[in-house]
Design a protein around this motif. Structure first.
Motif, PDB file in Angstrom:
ATOM      1  N   LEU A 124      42.965  41.765  33.731  1.00  0.00           N
ATOM      2  CA  LEU A 124      43.950  41.720  34.821  1.00  0.00           C
ATOM      3  C   LEU A 124      44.265  43.121  35.345  1.00  0.00           C
ATOM      4  O   LEU A 124      44.351  43.330  36.558  1.00  0.00           O
ATOM      5  CB  LEU A 124      45.236  41.050  34.352  1.00  0.00           C
ATOM      6  N   LEU A 125      44.419  44.067  34.448  1.00  0.00           N
ATOM      7  CA  LEU A 125      44.700  45.443  34.853  1.00  0.00           C
ATOM      8  C   LEU A 125      43.532  46.027  35.657  1.00  0.00           C
ATOM      9  O   LEU A 125      43.728  46.626  36.716  1.00  0.00           O
ATOM     10  CB  LEU A 125      44.989  46.299  33.619  1.00  0.00           C
ATOM     11  N   HIS A 126      42.325  45.832  35.151  1.00  0.00           N
ATOM     12  CA  HIS A 126      41.130  46.333  35.837  1.00  0.00           C
ATOM     13  C   HIS A 126      40.998  45.728  37.228  1.00  0.00           C
ATOM     14  O   HIS A 126      40.813  46.430  38.221  1.00  0.00           O
ATOM     15  CB  HIS A 126      39.885  46.027  34.999  1.00  0.00           C
ATOM     16  N   HIS A 127      41.095  44.416  37.309  1.00  0.00           N
ATOM     17  CA  HIS A 127      40.901  43.735  38.591  1.00  0.00           C
ATOM     18  C   HIS A 127      42.027  44.037  39.577  1.00  0.00           C
ATOM     19  O   HIS A 127      41.779  44.204  40.762  1.00  0.00           O
ATOM     20  CB  HIS A 127      40.756  42.239  38.373  1.00  0.00           C
ATOM     21  N   PHE A 144      45.682  39.432  48.349  1.00  0.00           N
ATOM     22  CA  PHE A 144      45.577  40.325  47.194  1.00  0.00           C
ATOM     23  C   PHE A 144      45.685  39.541  45.888  1.00  0.00           C
ATOM     24  O   PHE A 144      44.844  39.665  45.007  1.00  0.00           O
ATOM     25  CB  PHE A 144      46.658  41.406  47.276  1.00  0.00           C
ATOM     26  N   LEU A 145      46.721  38.716  45.771  1.00  0.00           N
ATOM     27  CA  LEU A 145      46.907  37.911  44.559  1.00  0.00           C
ATOM     28  C   LEU A 145      45.770  36.912  44.349  1.00  0.00           C
ATOM     29  O   LEU A 145      45.300  36.727  43.225  1.00  0.00           O
ATOM     30  CB  LEU A 145      48.239  37.153  44.610  1.00  0.00           C
ATOM     31  N   GLY A 146      45.338  36.275  45.431  1.00  0.00           N
ATOM     32  CA  GLY A 146      44.239  35.315  45.333  1.00  0.00           C
ATOM     33  C   GLY A 146      42.964  35.956  44.837  1.00  0.00           C
ATOM     34  O   GLY A 146      42.270  35.413  43.971  1.00  0.00           O
ATOM     35  N   LYS A 147      42.655  37.137  45.359  1.00  0.00           N
ATOM     36  CA  LYS A 147      41.440  37.830  44.945  1.00  0.00           C
ATOM     37  C   LYS A 147      41.530  38.295  43.488  1.00  0.00           C
ATOM     38  O   LYS A 147      40.568  38.172  42.738  1.00  0.00           O
ATOM     39  CB  LYS A 147      41.165  39.014  45.860  1.00  0.00           C
ATOM     40  N   VAL A 148      42.691  38.802  43.092  1.00  0.00           N
ATOM     41  CA  VAL A 148      42.863  39.235  41.698  1.00  0.00           C
ATOM     42  C   VAL A 148      42.733  38.042  40.753  1.00  0.00           C
ATOM     43  O   VAL A 148      42.005  38.104  39.753  1.00  0.00           O
ATOM     44  CB  VAL A 148      44.223  39.946  41.497  1.00  0.00           C
ATOM     45  N   ILE A 149      43.409  36.956  41.049  1.00  0.00           N
ATOM     46  CA  ILE A 149      43.389  35.783  40.163  1.00  0.00           C
ATOM     47  C   ILE A 149      42.002  35.146  40.121  1.00  0.00           C
ATOM     48  O   ILE A 149      41.498  34.815  39.040  1.00  0.00           O
ATOM     49  CB  ILE A 149      44.468  34.766  40.592  1.00  0.00           C
TER      50      ILE A 149
END
Length: 177
Positions: A124-127, A144-149
Motif C-alpha cells: 500500500l505504501l509503495h503503490h 487516485f484511490l481507485g488506482k491505488v486500491i
C-alpha cells in the motif's frame, strides 16, 4: 547457494519479469497496473542495515527506471519502502523473534498474519507513493484511490502467486547469539 548470489539472481529476474512481461501486458483497466518488482526489497535478508537496504532499494528502482524511461519514479518508491521496511518488521516481530533465527522475511519465518500484514502495509505504501508521483496533478481523488486500491489488489494477488509457486525454504538457525 550464497545469499549474495541468490539476491543478485532475484534482482535480475524481478527486473526482467517486470520490464519484459508485466509492463508489456495490455492494460486490464485504466486503474490496474500490476507490479511485482518491489517484492525483491521485501525478500532482502534481516541482517542488512537500514542504510544498506535503502541504498539497494534506490539502486533497484533506478535500474527499473532506466528500462522504463521514468526518471526516478520507481527509485523514489523503492527507496521509501526500503527505508520503512525495518520499522514495519520491528513492529511485527517480537524482539527475540524471527529476525534472529531466520535469514529473510517469509511466511515460514514470520507466520501468516504478520507476513501478510508486512506485505500489505509495504505494498500500500509503495503503490500510494508511486501513484501519487505519477498523478502529481490534483485531479480526481476518486481516481487516485481507485488506482491505488486496484493496483494493490492485483499486486497482492501476484505476490501470493509468487509465494505459492516459488516457496522459499527457510532453515531455523539455533545458535544465534
Amino acid at each position: 547457494m550464497s545469499e549474495l548470489l541468490k539476491n543478485t539472481i532475484r534482482f535480475i529476474l524481478f527486473i526482467l519479469v517486470q520490464v519484459f512481461i508485466l509492463f508489456k501486458m495490455p492494460p486490464l483497466h485504466r486503474f490496474v497496473a500490476p507490479y511485482l518488482y518491489y517484492l525483491f526489497i521485501l525478500w532482502l535478508p534481516f541482517s542488512l542495515s537500514r542504510m544498506s537496504i535503502t541504498f539497494i532499494g534506490f539502486f533497484f528502482g533506478l535500474c527499473l527506471d532506466y528500462f522504463t524511461k521514468t526518471p526516478g519514479l520507481h527509485a523514489a518508491a523503492c527507496t521509501l519502502i526500503a527505508y520503512v521496511r525495518p520499522f514495519v518488521i520491528g513492529l511485527l516481530i517480537s524482539q527475540e523473534g524471527a529476525d534472529k533465527n531466520y535469514v529473510s522475511p517469509s511466511i515460514v519465518s514470520m507466520g501468516w498474519a504478520p507476513y501478510a500484514t508486512y506485505v500489505l502495509v509495504l505494498t500500500l505504501l509503495h503503490h500510494s507513493y508511486l501513484v501519487l508521483l505519477q498523478w502529481m496533478g490534483f485531479g480526481s481523488f476518486v481516481f487516485f484511490l481507485g488506482k491505488v486500491i486496484a493496483s494493490t489488489a492485483v499486486s497482492l494477488l501476484l505476490v501470493l502467486l509468487t509465494e505459492l509457486l516459488f516457496f522459499r525454504k527457510q532453515k531455523f538457525r539455533t545458535n544465534t547469539i
